[in-house]
Enzyme design. Structure first.
Site, PDB file in Angstrom:
ATOM      1  N   PHE A 249       0.919  -1.051   0.081  1.00 52.04           N
ATOM      2  CA  PHE A 249       0.190  -0.053   0.034  1.00 52.04           C
ATOM      3  C   PHE A 249       0.932   1.300   0.081  1.00 52.04           C
ATOM      4  O   PHE A 249       1.743   1.552   0.755  1.00 52.04           O
ATOM      5  CB  PHE A 249      -0.925   0.040   1.089  1.00 52.04           C
ATOM      6  CG  PHE A 249      -1.835   1.082   1.300  1.00 52.04           C
ATOM      7  CD1 PHE A 249      -2.981   0.885   0.375  1.00 52.04           C
ATOM      8  CD2 PHE A 249      -1.699   2.276   2.178  1.00 52.04           C
ATOM      9  CE1 PHE A 249      -3.980   1.843   0.503  1.00 52.04           C
ATOM     10  CE2 PHE A 249      -2.793   3.058   2.447  1.00 52.04           C
ATOM     11  CZ  PHE A 249      -3.837   3.020   1.279  1.00 52.04           C
TER      12      PHE A 249
ATOM     13  N   HIS B 279      -4.507  -3.352   4.465  1.00 50.72           N
ATOM     14  CA  HIS B 279      -3.192  -3.039   4.428  1.00 50.72           C
ATOM     15  C   HIS B 279      -2.820  -2.920   6.019  1.00 50.72           C
ATOM     16  O   HIS B 279      -1.812  -2.222   6.494  1.00 50.72           O
ATOM     17  CB  HIS B 279      -3.144  -1.699   3.888  1.00 50.72           C
ATOM     18  CG  HIS B 279      -3.402  -1.630   2.446  1.00 50.72           C
ATOM     19  ND1 HIS B 279      -2.799  -2.318   1.543  1.00 50.72           N
ATOM     20  CD2 HIS B 279      -4.549  -0.963   1.987  1.00 50.72           C
ATOM     21  CE1 HIS B 279      -3.574  -2.295   0.462  1.00 50.72           C
ATOM     22  NE2 HIS B 279      -4.334  -1.267   0.580  1.00 50.72           N
TER      23      HIS B 279
ATOM     24  N   ILE C 184       1.238  -1.649   9.915  1.00 50.63           N
ATOM     25  CA  ILE C 184       0.520  -1.090   8.630  1.00 50.63           C
ATOM     26  C   ILE C 184       1.539  -0.884   7.439  1.00 50.63           C
ATOM     27  O   ILE C 184       2.552  -0.711   7.791  1.00 50.63           O
ATOM     28  CB  ILE C 184       0.158   0.299   9.303  1.00 50.63           C
ATOM     29  CG1 ILE C 184      -0.723   0.612  10.473  1.00 50.63           C
ATOM     30  CG2 ILE C 184      -0.548   1.293   8.150  1.00 50.63           C
ATOM     31  CD1 ILE C 184      -0.694   1.556  11.134  1.00 50.63           C
ATOM     32  N   CYS C 185       0.960  -1.258   6.472  1.00 52.10           N
ATOM     33  CA  CYS C 185       1.640  -1.162   5.235  1.00 52.10           C
ATOM     34  C   CYS C 185       1.134   0.361   4.677  1.00 52.10           C
ATOM     35  O   CYS C 185       0.350   0.399   3.816  1.00 52.10           O
ATOM     36  CB  CYS C 185       1.448  -2.341   4.286  1.00 52.10           C
ATOM     37  SG  CYS C 185       2.498  -2.261   2.629  1.00 52.10           S
ATOM     38  N   LEU C 186       2.329   1.123   4.804  1.00 50.34           N
ATOM     39  CA  LEU C 186       1.801   2.431   4.388  1.00 50.34           C
ATOM     40  C   LEU C 186       3.173   2.931   4.014  1.00 50.34           C
ATOM     41  O   LEU C 186       4.105   3.006   4.818  1.00 50.34           O
ATOM     42  CB  LEU C 186       1.329   3.296   5.606  1.00 50.34           C
ATOM     43  CG  LEU C 186       0.658   4.498   5.484  1.00 50.34           C
ATOM     44  CD1 LEU C 186      -0.411   4.450   3.969  1.00 50.34           C
ATOM     45  CD2 LEU C 186       0.201   5.348   6.548  1.00 50.34           C
TER      46      LEU C 186
END
Lengths: 209, 151
Positions: free
Chosen positions: A2, B83, B90-92
């Site tokens: 993401f 996500h 957290i995939c950020l």
């Protein structure tokens, strides 16, 4: 998985993210902040005191201030540290525009502090200033066409050549041309031929030698 | 170190006075060194997370703000989101490679609220169980794969 990048530009929040399925999505939100300032004066006061001249990194009033081409203000030590952190990808922390040491301009206030530059840091990059172009008519005074005639002469630097720098190209000279009947004319012509001959010999000599 | 604490002090003040909507700082969590904060977050109204409460933990290294904070969901309620892994990671990208020192706790909170708000289906990431078993405790040590960046 993401990839979200966020930029807040004048109240518009740009949110970009990538994820598995849809490759790239852009969402643009407009954030309208509730107007909490009751009076214009309060807001002006606040803007002049905080905010406007804060470094975008340390959030303090910018010291040894520099401004990027994209207009964002930083302390030079802060920006320098950021550029050192990511030497391979130097972008503006605020808007991600390309940024580099040479592309920032220092800001000199009148009462700037005289404290020592930090030893560990290079000095701020110098300001760039260009001299104004000199006015064309004053730079080459002999080159004007407005003074009644076009003069062109050539010669070789040493005395005799400089002396008889050719009159062949001397158009619209103000001297009266000698008439053929004048005895001066013959003398002139003879002298001219002679000098021309000497000049040619010397020129030839110079070329050969 | 001093500059990091000065900046965190300013951020703390600003998040206390003007918190983003649905976000509040948990005062008790902030120690004197300011290196660890807990932020309470509410799911925005009109989204899949409306009415839910989450807790985000921020850990700051001495290199902050040049180094990104370590941000994870903690507590009993981890949002179910494509996500967000079940261990709270957290995939950020702004938390790792797209971090910028002009970002702040406030802007990270705002990004996470936006990320949750734009979700259309509550589900875990497809590789959740594998990741949770194999990952490091610190999400910043994960080599995140923002795979579709090139596409």
């Amino acid at each position: 998985m993401f990839d979200l990048s966020l930029s807040l530009i004048e109240g518009n929040l740009f949110l970009k993210y990538n994820h598995h399925h849809c490759c790239l999505d852009y969402h643009r939100f407009t954030i309208t902040m509730p107007n909490t300032e009751p009076e214009e004066a309060t807001r002006e006061n606040r803007e002049s005191n905080d905010g406007s001249f804060e470094c975008n990194i340390c959030l303090d009033t910018a010291k040894d201030a520099v401004v990027s081409m994209c207009g964002h203000l930083f302390c030079w030590p802060c920006l320098y540290q950021w550029l050192e952190t990511k030497p391979q990808r130097q972008v503006c922390p605020v808007c991600k525009a390309l940024i580099s040491r040479d592309k920032v301009t220092p800001i000199y206030g009148r009462g700037s502090s005289r404290r020592d530059p930090r030893d560990t840091l290079p000095p701020r990059p110098p300001g760039q200033r260009t001299e104004p172009e000199p006015h064309p008519s004053t730079s080459f005074p002999g080159f004007g066409f407005g003074d009644g005639g076009f003069h062109m002469s050539f010669g070789i630097g040493a005395f005799p050549f400089g002396y008889f720098s050719s009159t062949i190209f001397n158009f619209s000279d103000n001297r009266p041309a000698p008439s053929p009947s004048n005895p001066d004319y013959l003398e002139d012509a003879l002298l001219s031929k002679m000098f021309f001959f000497v000049a040619m010999i010397l020129l030839f000599y110079l070329l050969v030698a | 170190m001093a500059s990091m604490q000065k900046r965190l002090q300013r951020e703390l003040k600003s998040i206390q006075t003007e918190p983003p909507p649905g976000v509040s700082i948990n005062q008790n969590s902030v120690g004197s060194s300011l290196t660890q904060w807990i932020v309470d977050m509410e799911g925005a109204s009109g989204t899949l997370y409306e009415g839910e409460k989450f807790q985000l933990q921020f850990k700051f290294s001495s290199k902050y703000p040049f180094d990104s904070p370590e941000v994870t969901f903690i507590g009993p309620n981890i949002p179910i989101h494509p996500h967000v892994y079940s261990n709270g990671h957290i995939c950020l990208s702004i938390l790792t490679e797209d971090w910028s020192p002009a970002l702040s706790v406030q802007s990270v909170c705002l990004s996470i609220v936006s990320m949750l708000s734009s979700c259309t289906e509550k589900k875990r990431p497809p590789d959740n169980s594998l990741y949770v078993k194999t990952c490091s405790k610190n999400p910043k040590k994960t080599k995140w794969w923002y795979h579709d960046e090139k596409v």
